[in-house]
Enzyme design. Structure first.
Site, PDB file in Angstrom:
ATOM      1  N   GLU A   6      33.801  20.213  19.238  1.00 17.56           N
ATOM      2  CA  GLU A   6      32.735  19.636  18.413  1.00 17.56           C
ATOM      3  C   GLU A   6      31.602  19.149  19.329  1.00 17.56           C
ATOM      4  O   GLU A   6      30.441  19.126  18.955  1.00 17.56           O
ATOM      5  CB  GLU A   6      33.315  18.458  17.606  1.00 17.56           C
ATOM      6  CG  GLU A   6      32.306  17.769  16.730  1.00 17.56           C
ATOM      7  CD  GLU A   6      32.904  16.582  15.985  1.00 17.56           C
ATOM      8  OE1 GLU A   6      33.861  16.771  15.209  1.00 17.56           O
ATOM      9  OE2 GLU A   6      32.418  15.463  16.190  1.00 17.56           O
ATOM     10  N   SER A  15      35.597  12.544  18.761  1.00 18.34           N
ATOM     11  CA  SER A  15      36.484  13.713  18.578  1.00 18.34           C
ATOM     12  C   SER A  15      35.958  14.858  19.438  1.00 18.34           C
ATOM     13  O   SER A  15      34.815  15.280  19.274  1.00 18.34           O
ATOM     14  CB  SER A  15      36.483  14.164  17.118  1.00 18.34           C
ATOM     15  OG  SER A  15      36.803  13.088  16.282  1.00 18.34           O
ATOM     16  N   ARG A  26      30.539  19.429  10.059  1.00 19.82           N
ATOM     17  CA  ARG A  26      30.115  19.189  11.452  1.00 19.82           C
ATOM     18  C   ARG A  26      29.220  20.324  11.952  1.00 19.82           C
ATOM     19  O   ARG A  26      29.256  20.694  13.124  1.00 19.82           O
ATOM     20  CB  ARG A  26      31.305  19.026  12.403  1.00 19.82           C
ATOM     21  CG  ARG A  26      32.280  17.959  12.019  1.00 19.82           C
ATOM     22  CD  ARG A  26      31.738  16.543  12.233  1.00 19.82           C
ATOM     23  NE  ARG A  26      32.798  15.590  12.029  1.00 19.82           N
ATOM     24  CZ  ARG A  26      33.102  15.053  10.842  1.00 19.82           C
ATOM     25  NH1 ARG A  26      32.391  15.338   9.765  1.00 19.82           N
ATOM     26  NH2 ARG A  26      34.101  14.190  10.739  1.00 19.82           N
TER      27      ARG A  26
HETATM   28  P1  FAD Z   1      23.420  13.170  21.626  1.00 15.93           P
HETATM   29  O1  FAD Z   1      24.825  13.095  22.076  1.00 15.93           O
HETATM   30  O2  FAD Z   1      22.381  12.637  22.515  1.00 15.93           O
HETATM   31  O3  FAD Z   1      23.079  14.688  21.264  1.00 15.93           O
HETATM   32  C1  FAD Z   1      23.948  15.451  20.473  1.00 15.93           C
HETATM   33  C2  FAD Z   1      23.270  16.816  20.209  1.00 15.93           C
HETATM   34  O4  FAD Z   1      22.110  16.625  19.415  1.00 15.93           O
HETATM   35  C3  FAD Z   1      22.785  17.501  21.493  1.00 15.93           C
HETATM   36  O5  FAD Z   1      22.920  18.888  21.312  1.00 15.93           O
HETATM   37  C4  FAD Z   1      21.316  17.125  21.559  1.00 15.93           C
HETATM   38  O6  FAD Z   1      20.535  18.066  22.262  1.00 15.93           O
HETATM   39  C5  FAD Z   1      20.933  17.087  20.082  1.00 15.93           C
HETATM   40  N1  FAD Z   1      19.865  16.124  19.767  1.00 15.93           N
HETATM   41  C6  FAD Z   1      19.922  14.775  19.903  1.00 15.93           C
HETATM   42  N2  FAD Z   1      18.786  14.217  19.429  1.00 15.93           N
HETATM   43  C7  FAD Z   1      17.999  15.232  19.004  1.00 15.93           C
HETATM   44  C8  FAD Z   1      16.698  15.295  18.419  1.00 15.93           C
HETATM   45  N3  FAD Z   1      15.962  14.199  18.178  1.00 15.93           N
HETATM   46  N4  FAD Z   1      16.193  16.516  18.133  1.00 15.93           N
HETATM   47  C9  FAD Z   1      16.901  17.649  18.372  1.00 15.93           C
HETATM   48  N5  FAD Z   1      18.134  17.659  18.912  1.00 15.93           N
HETATM   49  C10 FAD Z   1      18.682  16.457  19.213  1.00 15.93           C
HETATM   50  N6  FAD Z   1      30.431  11.974  14.869  1.00 15.93           N
HETATM   51  C11 FAD Z   1      30.678  12.079  13.546  1.00 15.93           C
HETATM   52  O7  FAD Z   1      30.154  12.995  12.893  1.00 15.93           O
HETATM   53  N7  FAD Z   1      31.493  11.197  12.910  1.00 15.93           N
HETATM   54  C12 FAD Z   1      32.090  10.177  13.550  1.00 15.93           C
HETATM   55  O8  FAD Z   1      32.797   9.393  12.923  1.00 15.93           O
HETATM   56  C13 FAD Z   1      31.867  10.038  14.960  1.00 15.93           C
HETATM   57  N8  FAD Z   1      32.469   9.058  15.669  1.00 15.93           N
HETATM   58  C14 FAD Z   1      32.261   8.963  17.016  1.00 15.93           C
HETATM   59  C15 FAD Z   1      32.913   7.954  17.726  1.00 15.93           C
HETATM   60  C16 FAD Z   1      32.698   7.824  19.099  1.00 15.93           C
HETATM   61  C17 FAD Z   1      33.400   6.724  19.853  1.00 15.93           C
HETATM   62  C18 FAD Z   1      31.819   8.701  19.763  1.00 15.93           C
HETATM   63  C19 FAD Z   1      31.549   8.549  21.235  1.00 15.93           C
HETATM   64  C20 FAD Z   1      31.185   9.728  19.067  1.00 15.93           C
HETATM   65  C21 FAD Z   1      31.408   9.865  17.684  1.00 15.93           C
HETATM   66  N9  FAD Z   1      30.802  10.896  16.935  1.00 15.93           N
HETATM   67  C22 FAD Z   1      31.009  10.984  15.581  1.00 15.93           C
HETATM   68  C23 FAD Z   1      29.902  11.845  17.581  1.00 15.93           C
HETATM   69  C24 FAD Z   1      28.447  11.297  17.704  1.00 15.93           C
HETATM   70  O9  FAD Z   1      28.407   9.949  17.411  1.00 15.93           O
HETATM   71  C25 FAD Z   1      27.481  12.036  16.782  1.00 15.93           C
HETATM   72  O10 FAD Z   1      27.492  13.417  17.045  1.00 15.93           O
HETATM   73  C26 FAD Z   1      26.047  11.516  16.923  1.00 15.93           C
HETATM   74  O11 FAD Z   1      25.232  12.053  15.903  1.00 15.93           O
HETATM   75  C27 FAD Z   1      25.434  11.855  18.278  1.00 15.93           C
HETATM   76  O12 FAD Z   1      24.215  11.138  18.398  1.00 15.93           O
HETATM   77  P2  FAD Z   1      23.471  10.994  19.795  1.00 15.93           P
HETATM   78  O13 FAD Z   1      22.145  10.397  19.524  1.00 15.93           O
HETATM   79  O14 FAD Z   1      24.322  10.305  20.761  1.00 15.93           O
HETATM   80  O15 FAD Z   1      23.289  12.523  20.184  1.00 15.93           O
HETATM   81  P1  NAP Z   2      42.353   9.854  10.351  1.00 17.39           P
HETATM   82  O1  NAP Z   2      41.993   8.889   9.269  1.00 17.39           O
HETATM   83  O2  NAP Z   2      43.516   9.600  11.233  1.00 17.39           O
HETATM   84  O3  NAP Z   2      42.527  11.306   9.706  1.00 17.39           O
HETATM   85  C1  NAP Z   2      42.767  12.436  10.552  1.00 17.39           C
HETATM   86  C2  NAP Z   2      41.942  13.587  10.035  1.00 17.39           C
HETATM   87  O4  NAP Z   2      42.396  13.915   8.735  1.00 17.39           O
HETATM   88  C3  NAP Z   2      40.490  13.246   9.948  1.00 17.39           C
HETATM   89  O5  NAP Z   2      39.840  13.936  10.970  1.00 17.39           O
HETATM   90  C4  NAP Z   2      40.067  13.662   8.565  1.00 17.39           C
HETATM   91  O6  NAP Z   2      39.138  14.731   8.514  1.00 17.39           O
HETATM   92  C5  NAP Z   2      41.312  14.124   7.856  1.00 17.39           C
HETATM   93  N1  NAP Z   2      41.486  13.315   6.632  1.00 17.39           N
HETATM   94  C6  NAP Z   2      42.073  12.089   6.536  1.00 17.39           C
HETATM   95  N2  NAP Z   2      42.086  11.702   5.241  1.00 17.39           N
HETATM   96  C7  NAP Z   2      41.467  12.678   4.551  1.00 17.39           C
HETATM   97  C8  NAP Z   2      41.161  12.847   3.178  1.00 17.39           C
HETATM   98  N3  NAP Z   2      41.509  11.938   2.258  1.00 17.39           N
HETATM   99  N4  NAP Z   2      40.512  13.969   2.800  1.00 17.39           N
HETATM  100  C9  NAP Z   2      40.147  14.894   3.698  1.00 17.39           C
HETATM  101  N5  NAP Z   2      40.413  14.789   5.015  1.00 17.39           N
HETATM  102  C10 NAP Z   2      41.081  13.702   5.421  1.00 17.39           C
HETATM  103  O7  NAP Z   2      41.076  10.118  11.272  1.00 17.39           O
HETATM  104  P2  NAP Z   2      40.412   9.217  12.390  1.00 17.39           P
HETATM  105  O8  NAP Z   2      40.459   9.963  13.656  1.00 17.39           O
HETATM  106  O9  NAP Z   2      40.907   7.805  12.338  1.00 17.39           O
HETATM  107  O10 NAP Z   2      38.899   9.230  11.879  1.00 17.39           O
HETATM  108  C11 NAP Z   2      38.551   8.604  10.666  1.00 17.39           C
HETATM  109  C12 NAP Z   2      37.215   9.194  10.189  1.00 17.39           C
HETATM  110  O11 NAP Z   2      36.216   8.973  11.187  1.00 17.39           O
HETATM  111  C13 NAP Z   2      37.282  10.703   9.977  1.00 17.39           C
HETATM  112  O12 NAP Z   2      36.445  11.031   8.899  1.00 17.39           O
HETATM  113  C14 NAP Z   2      36.747  11.263  11.260  1.00 17.39           C
HETATM  114  O13 NAP Z   2      36.116  12.517  11.088  1.00 17.39           O
HETATM  115  C15 NAP Z   2      35.728  10.194  11.676  1.00 17.39           C
HETATM  116  N6  NAP Z   2      35.624  10.141  13.140  1.00 17.39           N
HETATM  117  C16 NAP Z   2      34.924  11.138  13.737  1.00 17.39           C
HETATM  118  C17 NAP Z   2      34.764  11.127  15.115  1.00 17.39           C
HETATM  119  C18 NAP Z   2      33.923  12.195  15.774  1.00 17.39           C
HETATM  120  O14 NAP Z   2      33.630  12.065  16.949  1.00 17.39           O
HETATM  121  N7  NAP Z   2      33.520  13.210  15.061  1.00 17.39           N
HETATM  122  C19 NAP Z   2      35.342  10.123  15.882  1.00 17.39           C
HETATM  123  C20 NAP Z   2      36.071   9.144  15.225  1.00 17.39           C
HETATM  124  C21 NAP Z   2      36.201   9.151  13.858  1.00 17.39           C
HETATM  125  P3  NAP Z   2      37.540  14.567   8.656  1.00 17.39           P
HETATM  126  O15 NAP Z   2      37.306  14.440  10.111  1.00 17.39           O
HETATM  127  O16 NAP Z   2      37.063  15.841   8.080  1.00 17.39           O
HETATM  128  O17 NAP Z   2      37.098  13.388   7.900  1.00 17.39           O
END
Ligand code: FAD
Ligand code: NAP
Length: 335
Positions: free
Chosen positions: A328, A232, A159
């Site tokens: 995050e 998250s 991340r």
């Molecule tokens: P924004 O929220 O608009 O911006 C995020 C950051 O990026 C800000 O700092 C912004 O300034 C910068 N930015 C955006 N676009 C640009 C650009 N073109 N150039 C330079 N900087 C830029 N993330 C995960 O990694 N895994 C997940 O599974 C995941 N699940 C999610 C589930 C939900 C329900 C939600 C709401 C979020 C989730 N996220 C997850 C977080 C999010 O989806 C990611 O971080 C995504 O990449 C953000 O994209 P955005 O276009 O909305 O960025």
């Molecule tokens: P989950 O499956 O309940 O698992 C909880 C956490 O444990 C996750 O964050 C994941 O880490 C870790 N994990 C689970 N299984 C793993 C494995 N086999 N090896 C290593 N790490 C493991 O998580 P969840 O909340 O439902 O999310 C599922 C996936 O979607 C995850 O990868 C999570 O990161 C992603 N997600 C991200 C966001 C976001 O906003 N960033 C939101 C929703 C879902 P990791 O996060 O490192 O994978």
């Protein structure tokens, strides 16, 4: 380009927070990005607004990236696909699946834009963006110069990337090039993917089935569309083996996963849940019932209120587990 003065970001930020910014520019033209980069003072870049918590009034210009387009720039077993920053990430995933291009099916249904994906090296279900990342094009803020960065330049981590560290606020990403794969490498060992496929009686899934299973799991766990949140709110912390062993004696059920440098990754959602925060509401905010790691605006919350809740959760986790949670989410404004 469209310019709105004193614009509310509410409809552009998934947290549904009514933060006002000085100017909002909606940009769908590459040359206009260059002009904006050269002449605006430290603009903030907005994609889909799904990973931003705005706090207070935003005394800056905000550029919403709406550049569109995608093209296969090299064919072969590992085609290169260049995608404009304003394309919706999940639409690109569906397009790649339709075109039998593998590599991002596990990243199905992640909200937001393609241009934001490298910022935190988006990841889910055992796959991270960096595994398919080839390069990106960006414009330098201040000069308007065009640059190209490859994978090493971006310094991807969990991340993390250079854009959250030394290059923070320095570049506007205009396009990302991906190296996808005609020969899928299926990842289904993570979470409930295999269980869902078994329940559907699918023995040899392809990229379509993996994507469908992940969409199904995600829709069952995440807040319904329209609920203010940024996914998250905190990263999963990594701690030393010694620290983990001490905690494990007191909390035998604590899950863990191996992490870099011999450390241990502990799911932040589990810690917050065990500390009693899941489903708890504080004013207009709360920790989502389905996943405690997701902080929610139930309606009318300010950025300060969400940040206040985040502070309470962080303090509690530090006291109970001696673990410092790191947000995050990207914070805009003064904290
Ligand atoms: P924004 O929220 O608009 O911006 C995020 C950051 O990026 C800000 O700092 C912004 O300034 C910068 N930015 C955006 N676009 C640009 C650009 N073109 N150039 C330079 N900087 C830029 N993330 C995960 O990694 N895994 C997940 O599974 C995941 N699940 C999610 C589930 C939900 C329900 C939600 C709401 C979020 C989730 N996220 C997850 C977080 C999010 O989806 C990611 O971080 C995504 O990449 C953000 O994209 P955005 O276009 O909305 O960025
Ligand atoms: P989950 O499956 O309940 O698992 C909880 C956490 O444990 C996750 O964050 C994941 O880490 C870790 N994990 C689970 N299984 C793993 C494995 N086999 N090896 C290593 N790490 C493991 O998580 P969840 O909340 O439902 O999310 C599922 C996936 O979607 C995850 O990868 C999570 O990161 C992603 N997600 C991200 C966001 C976001 O906003 N960033 C939101 C929703 C879902 P990791 O996060 O490192 O994978």
């Amino acid at each position: 380009m469209e310019l709105i003065n004193n614009a509310s970001l509410k409809e552009f930020i998934n947290f549904n927070i009514d933060a006002i910014c000085d100017q909002l520019y909606r940009i769908d033209d590459h040359e206009e990005v260059k002009v904006a980069a050269r002449y605006l003072q430290q603009p903030l870049i907005l994609g889909g607004g799904t990973n931003i918590l705005p706090i207070g009034q935003i005394k800056r210009s905000v550029l919403r990236m709406e550049l569109k387009g995608k093209e296969i720039i090299k064919e072969g077993d590992k085609p290169l696909v260049r995608v404009a920053a304003g394309e919706i990430w999940h639409e690109f995933v569906l397009w790649s699946i339709e075109n039998d291009l593998a590599g991002i099916e596990n990243l199905s249904l992640i909200p937001g834009t393609v241009g934001a994906a490298p910022i935190q090296n988006i990841g889910a279900y055992g796959v991270e963006l960096e595994s398919v990342f080839h390069s990106l094009e960006a414009i330098e803020i201040g000069t308007g110069n065009e640059i190209r960065l490859n994978k090493e330049d971006c310094k991807f981590g969990y991340r993390e990337s250079i854009f959250k560290q030394s290059a923070k606020g320095k570049y506007i990403i205009t396009s990302v090039t991906f190296e996808l794969n005609r020969n899928p490498n299926i990842h289904m060992e993570y979470g409930a993917i295999r269980d869902v496929l078994n329940a559907w009686e699918i023995k040899n899934p392809g990229i379509r089935e993996i994507s469908k299973a992940i969409i199904y799991i995600r829709e069952s766990k995440l807040p319904p569309p329209g609920t203010g949140n940024a996914g998250s709110f905190f990263k999963n912390p990594t701690i030393s083996v010694d620290h983990f062993n001490q905690l494990k004696e007191i909390h035998p059920g604590m899950p863990s996963y191996p992490s870099d440098g011999g450390n241990v990754k502990v799911p932040a959602g589990w810690l917050i849940d065990q500390a009693g925060w899941r489903g708890k509401r504080v004013g207009n905010t709360g920790c989502f019932e389905g996943q405690a790691l997701v902080l929610v605006n139930y309606g009318g919350a300010t950025g300060e209120e969400v940040w206040h809740l985040a502070g309470m959760v962080m303090a509690d986790i530090q006291e109970k587990y001696q673990i410092v949670l790191q947000p995050e989410v990207n914070i805009w404004g003064e904290v």
